[in-house]
Every structure is written in structure tokens, then in C-alpha cells.
Design a protein around this motif. Structure first.
Motif, PDB file in Angstrom:
ATOM      1  N   THR A 230      59.925 -28.217-103.854  1.00 27.00           N
ATOM      2  CA  THR A 230      58.610 -27.692-103.467  1.00 27.00           C
ATOM      3  C   THR A 230      57.910 -26.974-104.617  1.00 27.00           C
ATOM      4  O   THR A 230      56.760 -27.311-104.943  1.00 27.00           O
ATOM      5  CB  THR A 230      58.732 -26.773-102.241  1.00 27.00           C
ATOM      6  OG1 THR A 230      59.199 -27.550-101.124  1.00 27.00           O
ATOM      7  CG2 THR A 230      57.382 -26.151-101.888  1.00 27.00           C
ATOM      8  N   ARG A 260      58.634 -35.541 -97.220  1.00 25.39           N
ATOM      9  CA  ARG A 260      57.426 -35.282 -96.447  1.00 25.39           C
ATOM     10  C   ARG A 260      57.242 -33.788 -96.184  1.00 25.39           C
ATOM     11  O   ARG A 260      56.120 -33.273 -96.206  1.00 25.39           O
ATOM     12  CB  ARG A 260      57.474 -36.064 -95.130  1.00 25.39           C
ATOM     13  CG  ARG A 260      57.440 -37.573 -95.329  1.00 25.39           C
ATOM     14  CD  ARG A 260      57.484 -38.326 -94.014  1.00 25.39           C
ATOM     15  NE  ARG A 260      56.261 -38.119 -93.253  1.00 25.39           N
ATOM     16  CZ  ARG A 260      56.050 -38.677 -92.068  1.00 25.39           C
ATOM     17  NH1 ARG A 260      56.964 -39.460 -91.522  1.00 25.39           N
ATOM     18  NH2 ARG A 260      54.920 -38.450 -91.412  1.00 25.39           N
ATOM     19  N   GLN A 261      58.357 -33.077 -95.993  1.00 29.66           N
ATOM     20  CA  GLN A 261      58.280 -31.622 -95.810  1.00 29.66           C
ATOM     21  C   GLN A 261      57.784 -30.947 -97.078  1.00 29.66           C
ATOM     22  O   GLN A 261      56.950 -30.036 -97.035  1.00 29.66           O
ATOM     23  CB  GLN A 261      59.673 -31.096 -95.455  1.00 29.66           C
ATOM     24  CG  GLN A 261      59.744 -29.597 -95.259  1.00 29.66           C
ATOM     25  CD  GLN A 261      59.560 -29.192 -93.814  1.00 29.66           C
ATOM     26  OE1 GLN A 261      59.155 -29.999 -92.983  1.00 29.66           O
ATOM     27  NE2 GLN A 261      59.846 -27.961 -93.519  1.00 29.66           N
ATOM     28  N   ARG A 264      54.024 -31.526 -97.380  1.00 29.06           N
ATOM     29  CA  ARG A 264      53.274 -30.672 -96.438  1.00 29.06           C
ATOM     30  C   ARG A 264      53.155 -29.256 -96.996  1.00 29.06           C
ATOM     31  O   ARG A 264      52.084 -28.636 -96.944  1.00 29.06           O
ATOM     32  CB  ARG A 264      53.978 -30.647 -95.077  1.00 29.06           C
ATOM     33  CG  ARG A 264      53.650 -31.839 -94.182  1.00 29.06           C
ATOM     34  CD  ARG A 264      54.085 -31.591 -92.753  1.00 29.06           C
ATOM     35  NE  ARG A 264      55.530 -31.480 -92.632  1.00 29.06           N
ATOM     36  CZ  ARG A 264      56.345 -32.509 -92.389  1.00 29.06           C
ATOM     37  NH1 ARG A 264      55.849 -33.722 -92.270  1.00 29.06           N
ATOM     38  NH2 ARG A 264      57.640 -32.323 -92.285  1.00 29.06           N
ATOM     39  N   ARG A 265      54.251 -28.749 -97.518  1.00 25.35           N
ATOM     40  CA  ARG A 265      54.220 -27.393 -98.067  1.00 25.35           C
ATOM     41  C   ARG A 265      53.270 -27.286 -99.254  1.00 25.35           C
ATOM     42  O   ARG A 265      52.723 -26.213 -99.516  1.00 25.35           O
ATOM     43  CB  ARG A 265      55.634 -26.982 -98.498  1.00 25.35           C
ATOM     44  CG  ARG A 265      56.600 -26.748 -97.347  1.00 25.35           C
ATOM     45  CD  ARG A 265      58.007 -26.594 -97.869  1.00 25.35           C
ATOM     46  NE  ARG A 265      58.961 -26.339 -96.787  1.00 25.35           N
ATOM     47  CZ  ARG A 265      60.268 -26.532 -96.909  1.00 25.35           C
ATOM     48  NH1 ARG A 265      60.781 -26.975 -98.056  1.00 25.35           N
ATOM     49  NH2 ARG A 265      61.077 -26.279 -95.886  1.00 25.35           N
TER      50      ARG A 265
END
Length: 279
Positions: A230, A260-261, A264-265
Motif C-alpha cells: 500500500t 484490489r484492497q 482501494r486504499r
């Protein structure tokens, strides 16, 4: 017989082609980048563009080069493109683009071009247009030209894991290495390097006036699960928005929940769905 035939387009129709590409800037940036750099001369751009629609009212496009990409392709255009392409031997390594058009083409071309090695029917297409709210990893930076040797094995590992075949199989990797070096030279390759080893990488594989498309996102398996991805992606997005294009975009396999997480972040939102047919 088709009432609206498909035709190969030339430089005189460049304005109409660019108009259609601008209607959907995130679906075919690789085509837009080629047209911007080389025009519609197939011998310069390593590909051909077919058009569908009346000569004075072009409606849809289909790029045929290393990849086959439909653009703004209606159901009628898909049928017409497939009829035209079915008479040719397949030379592309994939069909990629908006899911409905890609899967429509494959339904009609599978008999002529099959079998496929893989069909990925659902790949969310994502876009971000503002810096991520999450902190960026200060260790992620542009790769230097003297670091290509460090980046290359990571790029090979990413490609093999994602595509399912090695990019070094045909020519011992010379062509793929040239591509990696080109991205580094163009200041479009990012990495976090620890003790000479790339532990995260990503590239701006395609750049247009509308978007920079991120590809090749990869974390060394030994570093996965540590929360690296991230902030690393946040660093890439921040720099690309500041320095390169007004948006960043990418597409991801729907089953890749961890990626995908991360996206999104980092503030990505969905703008549709891609599909890819791999040969």
C-alpha cells in the motif's frame, strides 16, 4: 454480407481515430500512445488499426498488433471486426480491452484462433485522479539506468507469475530486457531496493495526455504480508500524478483480492471491466 465493411485506416483518418480514442481514454491508452508517437502507418507503429462505420462517420476501432484491442466497439462492430479478422492467421499474443467487446470477439474468433491459454473474463478497470490519503513509502523511487540488472530478474518473475509463461523463452530475454531499460530511461520504472534486491516494483507502461497506466506491480514473495504494497503503490501514484499525467489507471484480476484492497486504499475507483484472452 456486412452492410458496413471494416477497413484498414490510414493517416488521413487520424483525426477521427483520435476522437474515438478520446471518448474512452482509459480503455485503450496503449493504442493512443502508439498513434500519438507513430501515426497510423503500420510499418512505423508495428500494428494496424481497422475502422467500422461510414467513411465520414467512424464509429469503432480495432487495433491489431502484438495485442488485439477493440475500442468503442458496439455489438455490430464486434461482429464486423470478427468477420474481418477470421480470415487472417492469428499473430497477436492476447485480446484485451473492455470486457463485453473482448468476449464478443472471442466468441466469434475462438473457432479460427483457438484454443486460448487462458481467458480472464473479469478484470476491474481502475482510475485514480488525486494523491492517496495513505502515507507513501519514501524508499520507493525511480530506478536508475545502472540498476537494470537488479530490476530485470524481478520483472521476469512478475511477468512469469502474472502471465504464466516466461518472457525470456524466445530470445533469451533480450527483447524484454530492452523494454525494461527503455522504461527506466524514460523515468517510468519504480522500485524499492534493499541490499541490491528489488522487493517492490511497478512501471508506467503506457503514458498518454489523459492517463499513465500502471503495469508490472510486484512484491517479492518473501516480503508479502508485511504491509509493503500500500505505501509503495501510494508513492508510485503520487509521483505519477505530480510528474506524468492527470490520472493513473490499471486493471487487475478480480480474484486478486489483496491487490484490489491495496488499490482501494490508494484511492482507485472502478470505471468498468476488462477481459483478456491469452494465447
Amino acid at each position: 454480407m456486412l452492410t458496413t465493411p471494416v477497413r484498414q485506416l490510414g493517416e488521413t483518418e487520424r483525426g477521427a481515430v483520435e476522437r474515438i480514442l478520446d471518448l474512452d481514454p482509459f480503455a485503450a491508452p496503449q493504442v493512443a500512445e502508439r498513434v500519438s508517437a507513430h501515426g497510423l502507418a503500420w510499418w512505423r507503429s508495428d500494428g494496424r488499426i481497422f475502422g467500422y462505420g461510414p467513411r465520414r462517420q467512424l464509429e469503432s476501432l480495432c487495433w491489431l498488433g502484438g495485442h488485439l484491442t477493440p475500442v468503442q466497439a458496439s455489438a455490430a462492430a464486434v461482429a464486423a471486426f470478427a468477420e474481418r479478422l477470421a480470415i487472417e492467421e492469428r499473430t497477436c499474443v492476447s485480446i484485451v480491452g473492455r470486457a463485453e467487446a473482448v468476449l464478443g470477439l472471442w466468441d466469434r474468433l475462438a473457432y479460427h484462433w483457438g484454443p486460448a491459454r487462458d481467458v480472464r473474463t473479469e478484470q476491474p478497470l481502475l482510475v485514480a485522479d488525486r494523491p492517496p490519503a495513505v502515507p507513501a513509502d519514501p524508499g520507493v523511487r525511480l530506478v536508475r539506468l545502472d540498476e537494470v540488472d537488479a530490476l530485470f530478474p524481478a520483472a521476469v518473475a512478475m511477468y512469469t507469475e502474472e502471465v504464466g509463461i516466461s518472457p525470456v523463452a524466445d530470445d533469451a530475454g533480450r527483447g524484454y530486457r530492452r523494454r525494461i531499460a527503455e522504461l527506466v530511461r524514460a523515468r517510468r520504472a519504480y522500485a524499492r531496493i534493499v541490499d541490491g534486491t528489488v522487493v517492490f516494483k511497478a512501471e508506467l507502461a503506457v503514458v498518454t495526455r489523459h492517463t499513465a497506466q500502471i503495469q508490472g506491480v510486484w512484491v517479492d514473495p518473501r516480503w508479502r504480508g508485511r504491509g509493503l504494497a500500500t505505501p509503495a503503490m501510494a508513492a508510485v501514484v503520487r509521483d505519477a500524478l505530480r510528474r506524468v499525467a492527470p490520472t493513473v489507471s490499471l486493471y487487475v484480476n478480480d480474484y486478486n483480492a489483496p491487490a484490489r484492497q491495496v488499490y482501494r486504499r490508494c484511492g482507485f475507483r472502478s470505471v468498468g471491466s476488462f477481459a483478456t484472452v491469452l494465447f
